[in-house]
Design a protein around this motif. Sequence first.
Motif, mmCIF file in Angstrom:
data_model
loop_
_atom_site.group_PDB
_atom_site.id
_atom_site.type_symbol
_atom_site.label_atom_id
_atom_site.label_comp_id
_atom_site.label_asym_id
_atom_site.label_seq_id
_atom_site.Cartn_x
_atom_site.Cartn_y
_atom_site.Cartn_z
ATOM 1 N N ALA A 74 22.060 43.010 55.135
ATOM 2 C CA ALA A 74 22.742 43.174 53.839
ATOM 3 C C ALA A 74 23.604 44.440 53.746
ATOM 4 N N PRO A 75 23.132 45.609 54.240
ATOM 5 C CA PRO A 75 23.982 46.800 54.109
ATOM 6 C C PRO A 75 25.306 46.658 54.870
ATOM 7 N N VAL A 76 25.243 46.045 56.061
ATOM 8 C CA VAL A 76 26.469 45.869 56.870
ATOM 9 C C VAL A 76 27.357 44.798 56.238
ATOM 10 N N LEU A 77 26.741 43.678 55.870
ATOM 11 C CA LEU A 77 27.516 42.565 55.308
ATOM 12 C C LEU A 77 28.211 42.991 54.008
ATOM 13 N N SER A 78 27.520 43.757 53.176
ATOM 14 C CA SER A 78 28.137 44.155 51.905
ATOM 15 C C SER A 78 29.294 45.120 52.163
ATOM 16 N N ARG A 79 29.165 45.936 53.215
ATOM 17 C CA ARG A 79 30.274 46.855 53.557
ATOM 18 C C ARG A 79 31.493 46.067 54.030
ATOM 19 N N VAL A 80 31.241 44.988 54.780
ATOM 20 C CA VAL A 80 32.345 44.137 55.252
ATOM 21 C C VAL A 80 32.966 43.391 54.061
ATOM 22 N N ALA A 81 32.087 42.918 53.162
ATOM 23 C CA ALA A 81 32.566 42.063 52.065
ATOM 24 C C ALA A 81 33.406 42.826 51.041
ATOM 25 N N LYS A 82 33.076 44.096 50.826
ATOM 26 C CA LYS A 82 33.687 44.835 49.721
ATOM 27 C C LYS A 82 35.223 44.821 49.767
ATOM 28 N N PRO A 83 35.854 45.244 50.875
ATOM 29 C CA PRO A 83 37.329 45.215 50.876
ATOM 30 C C PRO A 83 37.899 43.802 50.802
ATOM 31 N N VAL A 84 37.158 42.831 51.350
ATOM 32 C CA VAL A 84 37.632 41.432 51.307
ATOM 33 C C VAL A 84 37.654 40.957 49.854
ATOM 34 N N ILE A 85 36.577 41.242 49.128
ATOM 35 C CA ILE A 85 36.485 40.830 47.712
ATOM 36 C C ILE A 85 37.556 41.558 46.902
ATOM 37 N N ARG A 86 37.675 42.850 47.148
ATOM 38 C CA ARG A 86 38.628 43.665 46.390
ATOM 39 C C ARG A 86 40.035 43.079 46.491
ATOM 40 N N LYS A 87 40.401 42.689 47.723
ATOM 41 C CA LYS A 87 41.761 42.190 47.958
ATOM 42 C C LYS A 87 41.911 40.759 47.413
ATOM 43 N N ALA A 88 40.938 39.900 47.763
ATOM 44 C CA ALA A 88 41.071 38.475 47.383
ATOM 45 C C ALA A 88 41.080 38.306 45.870
ATOM 46 N N MET A 89 40.293 39.099 45.167
ATOM 47 C CA MET A 89 40.148 38.892 43.710
ATOM 48 C C MET A 89 40.951 39.918 42.917
ATOM 49 N N LYS A 90 41.799 40.672 43.623
ATOM 50 C CA LYS A 90 42.608 41.712 42.955
ATOM 51 C C LYS A 90 41.733 42.556 42.017
ATOM 52 N N VAL A 91 40.698 43.129 42.613
ATOM 53 C CA VAL A 91 39.776 43.950 41.824
ATOM 54 C C VAL A 91 40.335 45.375 41.786
ATOM 55 N N ASN A 92 41.073 45.661 40.731
ATOM 56 C CA ASN A 92 41.628 47.004 40.537
ATOM 57 C C ASN A 92 41.789 47.222 39.034
ATOM 58 N N ALA A 93 42.197 48.429 38.651
ATOM 59 C CA ALA A 93 42.225 48.765 37.217
ATOM 60 C C ALA A 93 43.177 47.845 36.451
ATOM 61 N N ALA A 94 44.341 47.551 37.042
ATOM 62 C CA ALA A 94 45.313 46.703 36.331
ATOM 63 C C ALA A 94 44.753 45.279 36.175
ATOM 64 N N GLY A 95 44.130 44.763 37.256
ATOM 65 C CA GLY A 95 43.531 43.424 37.203
ATOM 66 C C GLY A 95 42.410 43.375 36.166
ATOM 67 N N ALA A 96 41.587 44.433 36.139
ATOM 68 C CA ALA A 96 40.472 44.467 35.185
ATOM 69 C C ALA A 96 41.012 44.482 33.748
ATOM 70 N N ALA A 97 42.079 45.220 33.517
ATOM 71 C CA ALA A 97 42.659 45.275 32.160
ATOM 72 C C ALA A 97 43.180 43.892 31.755
ATOM 73 N N ARG A 98 43.821 43.196 32.703
ATOM 74 C CA ARG A 98 44.316 41.831 32.409
ATOM 75 C C ARG A 98 43.148 40.893 32.107
ATOM 76 N N SER A 99 42.080 41.026 32.878
ATOM 77 C CA SER A 99 40.922 40.147 32.673
ATOM 78 C C SER A 99 40.251 40.419 31.331
ATOM 79 N N GLN A 100 40.143 41.708 30.988
ATOM 80 C CA GLN A 100 39.523 42.035 29.684
ATOM 81 C C GLN A 100 40.368 41.456 28.549
ATOM 82 N N ALA A 101 41.691 41.550 28.699
ATOM 83 C CA ALA A 101 42.593 41.039 27.648
ATOM 84 C C ALA A 101 42.489 39.518 27.533
ATOM 85 N N ALA A 102 42.215 38.840 28.642
ATOM 86 C CA ALA A 102 42.072 37.373 28.594
ATOM 87 C C ALA A 102 40.695 36.982 28.053
ATOM 88 N N LEU A 103 39.689 37.790 28.410
ATOM 89 C CA LEU A 103 38.304 37.436 28.066
ATOM 90 C C LEU A 103 38.027 37.574 26.571
#
Length: 245
Positions: A137-166
């Motif tokens: 799990a520690p290795v897999l989560s380290r590998v997954a983090k940048p993949v998730i960040r990029k695929a789901m556009k997990v950043n401040a601007a994306g989060a603000a858009r999601s909050q505004a939609a939610l």
Amino acid sequence: MPNVLVTIPFSHFCEKARWALDLTRTPYVERRLVPPLHLLGTIPRGGRTTPLLVTEDGKRLTDSTDILRWLDDRSPGALYPRDRDERREVEAIEDQLDEVVGPAVRRLVYHAFFQSDVDVLTPIFRASSRGWQRSAAPVLSRVAKPVIRKAMKVNAAGAARSQAALEPALDALDRRLEGREYLVGEAFTAADLTLAALLAPFVRPEEHPVSGGLQLGVAALDADRDRYRARPSGKHAMRVYAAHR
Ligand SMILES: N[C@@H](CCC(=O)N[C@@H](CS)C(=O)NCC(=O)O)C(=O)O
């Protein structure tokens, strides 16, 4: 061959499908794969995202809503009302939850995870899996983090858009729930199940089969949990988990 459900175990869309399988007492085997290993379960079965259900008669269902419709065809009335107008209402609410609420919740939760100083992903991966995936799990989560960040556009601007939609989507659900026990008609339906499953990452009900009881120890996430639990849609999610999960 049994029904096989391929999941990212902690995914809220997977929880939606798993809950519907459990509710209809449909036997299945769950193949739990943390990201990005889920692709080893989905791509060879002709899909990409989870949940993916391969039915005992060989159908491949690659979307949670298709899984619920298939289950309801086998157990009529278990998830969708028999009344045509009510059924249409349930389907419209489910679609809105799948398209707006689900993706927004996912991005906001990942954003809160990644903002935190504490490593939240590793305990979640660990709680989700067994065997070698759990040990790794520690290795897999380290590998997954940048993949998730990029695929789901997990950043401040994306989060603000999601909050505004939610917010407006949840406001509308809050208003709809005023004075009613269920979202449509007088009984629990796919609309209630979908709302509860897709809000679970925020409200964190004890009855959740993967994350129930998991203490993350992150103040910001606990504050979010309390805020969402306090509004009617979050209260409804907690109530239907307690009564129907
Ligand atoms: N509309 C789809 C959404 C499924 C979905 O977005 N699944 C995510 C997990 S929450 C996934 O598998 N993401 C990994 C990927 O896209 O590779 C459904 O209801 O099944």
